[in-house]
Scaffold this motif. Structure first.
Motif, PDB file in Angstrom:
ATOM      1  N   GLU A  11       0.823  -1.211   0.000  1.00 25.99           N
ATOM      2  CA  GLU A  11       0.000   0.000   0.000  1.00 25.99           C
ATOM      3  C   GLU A  11       0.853   1.255   0.000  1.00 25.99           C
ATOM      4  O   GLU A  11       0.555   2.216  -0.715  1.00 25.99           O
ATOM      5  CB  GLU A  11      -0.909   0.008   1.228  1.00 25.99           C
ATOM      6  CG  GLU A  11      -1.771   1.255   1.320  1.00 25.99           C
ATOM      7  CD  GLU A  11      -2.608   1.313   2.593  1.00 25.99           C
ATOM      8  OE1 GLU A  11      -3.365   2.289   2.760  1.00 25.99           O
ATOM      9  OE2 GLU A  11      -2.499   0.392   3.436  1.00 25.99           O
TER      10      GLU A  11
ATOM     11  N   GLY B 147      -7.616   8.359   2.978  1.00 24.51           N
ATOM     12  CA  GLY B 147      -8.322   7.522   3.941  1.00 24.51           C
ATOM     13  C   GLY B 147      -9.421   8.311   4.617  1.00 24.51           C
ATOM     14  O   GLY B 147      -9.377   9.547   4.654  1.00 24.51           O
TER      15      GLY B 147
ATOM     16  N   SER C 163     -13.822   1.427   6.765  1.00 24.54           N
ATOM     17  CA  SER C 163     -13.365   0.246   6.024  1.00 24.54           C
ATOM     18  C   SER C 163     -13.879   0.229   4.593  1.00 24.54           C
ATOM     19  O   SER C 163     -13.694  -0.756   3.880  1.00 24.54           O
ATOM     20  CB  SER C 163     -13.811  -1.027   6.749  1.00 24.54           C
ATOM     21  OG  SER C 163     -15.227  -1.069   6.836  1.00 24.54           O
TER      22      SER C 163
ATOM     23  N   PHE D  26     -10.759   3.894   1.449  1.00 24.70           N
ATOM     24  CA  PHE D  26      -9.343   4.243   1.541  1.00 24.70           C
ATOM     25  C   PHE D  26      -8.661   3.724   0.284  1.00 24.70           C
ATOM     26  O   PHE D  26      -9.102   2.742  -0.327  1.00 24.70           O
ATOM     27  CB  PHE D  26      -8.689   3.692   2.812  1.00 24.70           C
ATOM     28  CG  PHE D  26      -8.725   2.190   2.952  1.00 24.70           C
ATOM     29  CD1 PHE D  26      -7.668   1.407   2.512  1.00 24.70           C
ATOM     30  CD2 PHE D  26      -9.815   1.565   3.541  1.00 24.70           C
ATOM     31  CE1 PHE D  26      -7.683   0.029   2.653  1.00 24.70           C
ATOM     32  CE2 PHE D  26      -9.848   0.189   3.690  1.00 24.70           C
ATOM     33  CZ  PHE D  26      -8.780  -0.580   3.240  1.00 24.70           C
TER      34      PHE D  26
ATOM     35  N   GLY E 136      -6.094   2.069  -0.387  1.00 24.64           N
ATOM     36  CA  GLY E 136      -5.533   0.726  -0.413  1.00 24.64           C
ATOM     37  C   GLY E 136      -6.487  -0.353  -0.873  1.00 24.64           C
ATOM     38  O   GLY E 136      -6.055  -1.457  -1.237  1.00 24.64           O
TER      39      GLY E 136
ATOM     40  N   HIS F 191      -4.158   1.878  13.058  1.00 22.61           N
ATOM     41  CA  HIS F 191      -2.949   1.582  12.290  1.00 22.61           C
ATOM     42  C   HIS F 191      -1.836   1.008  13.181  1.00 22.61           C
ATOM     43  O   HIS F 191      -0.686   0.918  12.747  1.00 22.61           O
ATOM     44  CB  HIS F 191      -2.439   2.840  11.590  1.00 22.61           C
ATOM     45  CG  HIS F 191      -3.322   3.320  10.482  1.00 22.61           C
ATOM     46  ND1 HIS F 191      -3.675   2.527   9.417  1.00 22.61           N
ATOM     47  CD2 HIS F 191      -3.933   4.524  10.288  1.00 22.61           C
ATOM     48  CE1 HIS F 191      -4.459   3.218   8.592  1.00 22.61           C
ATOM     49  NE2 HIS F 191      -4.637   4.418   9.108  1.00 22.61           N
TER      50      HIS F 191
ATOM     51  N   SER G 142      -2.197  -2.743  10.244  1.00 20.89           N
ATOM     52  CA  SER G 142      -3.175  -1.693   9.955  1.00 20.89           C
ATOM     53  C   SER G 142      -4.531  -2.293   9.579  1.00 20.89           C
ATOM     54  O   SER G 142      -4.612  -3.350   8.935  1.00 20.89           O
ATOM     55  CB  SER G 142      -2.671  -0.824   8.806  1.00 20.89           C
ATOM     56  OG  SER G 142      -3.693   0.002   8.302  1.00 20.89           O
TER      57      SER G 142
ATOM     58  N   HIS H  93      -6.223  -1.247   7.320  1.00 17.48           N
ATOM     59  CA  HIS H  93      -6.234  -1.279   5.861  1.00 17.48           C
ATOM     60  C   HIS H  93      -5.882  -2.677   5.352  1.00 17.48           C
ATOM     61  O   HIS H  93      -6.599  -3.259   4.534  1.00 17.48           O
ATOM     62  CB  HIS H  93      -5.245  -0.258   5.296  1.00 17.48           C
ATOM     63  CG  HIS H  93      -5.723   1.154   5.392  1.00 17.48           C
ATOM     64  ND1 HIS H  93      -5.079   2.203   4.778  1.00 17.48           N
ATOM     65  CD2 HIS H  93      -6.779   1.707   6.035  1.00 17.48           C
ATOM     66  CE1 HIS H  93      -5.716   3.331   5.040  1.00 17.48           C
ATOM     67  NE2 HIS H  93      -6.743   3.055   5.803  1.00 17.48           N
TER      68      HIS H  93
END
Length: 397
Positions: A130, A223, A227, A230, A232, A264, A268, A270
């Motif tokens: 990412e 971001g 969820s 973002f 990523g 994070h 993370s 992500h």
């Protein structure tokens, strides 16, 4: 919001291919400020330019720069981004839309290659991450072990669009660490342009003959603390493309123990969200063994991923900090991520280098697995193939 302002060029601060940083006098504020330009044009003191000031007004992480829209002086029509055969538009219908020479289109010398229906990545390892900041450590670590091999960087369009924004890419190419770059989707400015991530990956393998493909987002990820939104998330599409095209997908998880944001800290959210919810194909995930209390948290966070039985987690002891120092010296610039040096936050870089060290140890095994079964990494049951590969590697003396 779209804020525009008029500035007067005072000086050119920095120039590199596809990028200029210019100093401006902003009459409205009475301040000297700086702006980035991605156009191939010359600026001299006194030129009037229109700049987009939106990001600075919002105090976003653009590096503290405005972005030049164009010269405000009366001008004749001219080409600020010359191309040879391109008719594919990137940044379509925006004021900055431009035609680029894509590898796939009819006038491209590579068009016939992309007419083949059987193109695959041929088991080529694709390192997926990412954070753009992990690119230098990954590239230099690989070249240290494999000095004659070719690394190609593929940049999708989930973050910055102009490749020239990346100082890392410019420096890695100038130092000879990167063989070539490819920009996909609406990202632009690579050595090759591609319409999709799929054709971009295939171009890395078949046009540039890459031994290793690295795919990270560009600088400037977005971001929202949710969820669902973002940058990523785009990596799920990359995982799917690598898997379906028969590449070997290896992902560097986003891990930090210096980030003050709880979501994070450790692995993370992500990385966890991408792999739990959005990735429909398996990936090999490199997990660091640090050797202290932080390992307990990582194991707890990884437990959910293990229960899903969707991905292959491979653990390994992280390289020492002396290794990071040595790689940074070889790179010639500082390793930083999210505004922190590797000394302040070593684990992200240690995890990236661990992924490279594992890949280096697997090179012969990957080549043999593909030669035994050219479809092994692109089969519907990819997880079984990855598990079998892992078992064979572990069984080697």
């Amino acid at each position: 919001m779209l804020r525009l302002a008029l500035g007067t060029v005072v000086r050119v601060i920095e120039e590199r291919p596809g990028f200029q940083l210019i100093g401006l006098w902003m009459a409205e504020t009475g301040l000297h400020e700086e702006a980035m330009s991605f156009a191939q044009e010359e600026y001299v003191p006194g030129d009037k330019v229109i700049v987009n000031t939106t990001a600075i007004h919002l105090k976003l992480g653009t590096g503290g720069y405005h972005v030049v829209v164009g010269k405000a002086d009366r001008m004749n029509e001219r080409d600020l981004s010359p191309s040879q055969w391109g008719h594919i538009m990137k940044m379509r219908y925006s004021p900055w839309q431009l035609a680029v020479d894509t590898v796939e289109e009819q006038a491209s010398p590579h068009h016939d290659l992309f007419l083949r229906e059987d193109l695959s990545l041929e088991g080529t390892p694709v390192l997926i991450a990412e954070l753009h900041s992990l690119l230098p450590a990954s590239v230099v670590a690989w070249k240290h072990k494999n000095p004659e091999s070719k690394i190609v960087y593929v940049m999708p369009d989930g973050a910055s669009l102009p490749m020239a924004l990346s100082r890392h890419v410019h420096h890695l190419k100038r130092q000879g660490f990167l063989a070539a770059t490819i920009t996909t989707g609406h990202a632009w400015g690579g050595d090759h342009e591609a319409v999709t991530i799929h054709s971009g990956l295939l171009a890395a393998r078949h046009v540039e003959k890459a031994d290793l493909i690295i795919c990270t987002l560009g600088p400037g990820v977005a971001g929202t603390g949710t969820s669902y939104a973002f940058s990523g998330i785009q990596l799920a599409e990359v995982i799917h493309a690598v898997s379906i095209l028969g590449g070997f997908p290896l992902m560097i998880p986003r891990i930090s123990f210096a980030d003050s944001r709880q979501r994070h800290y450790g692995i993370s959210h992500h990385t966890q969200t991408i792999l739990q919810r959005y990735a429909l194909r398996p990936v090999v995930l490199t997990m660091p063994i640090i050797g202290d209390h932080r390992d307990c948290l990582l194991e707890q966070q990884a437990a959910t991923l293990k229960k899903l039985d969707k991905h292959l987690l491979v653990w390994g002891k992280v390289p020492g900090e002396h290794r990071l120092s040595s790689l940074e010296q070889a790179y010639g610039l500082s390793f930083t991520t999210m505004g922190r040096t590797w000394v302040e936050d070593p684990v992200p870089f240690q995890t990236a280098v661990l992924a490279i060290e594992l890949l280096c140890s697997w090179r012969e095994g990957l080549a043999k697995a593909f030669s035994d079964d050219p479809h092994c990494f692109g089969a519907p049951d990819t997880l079984a193939a990855l598990d079998l590969f892992s078992t064979r590697i572990e069984a080697q003396p």
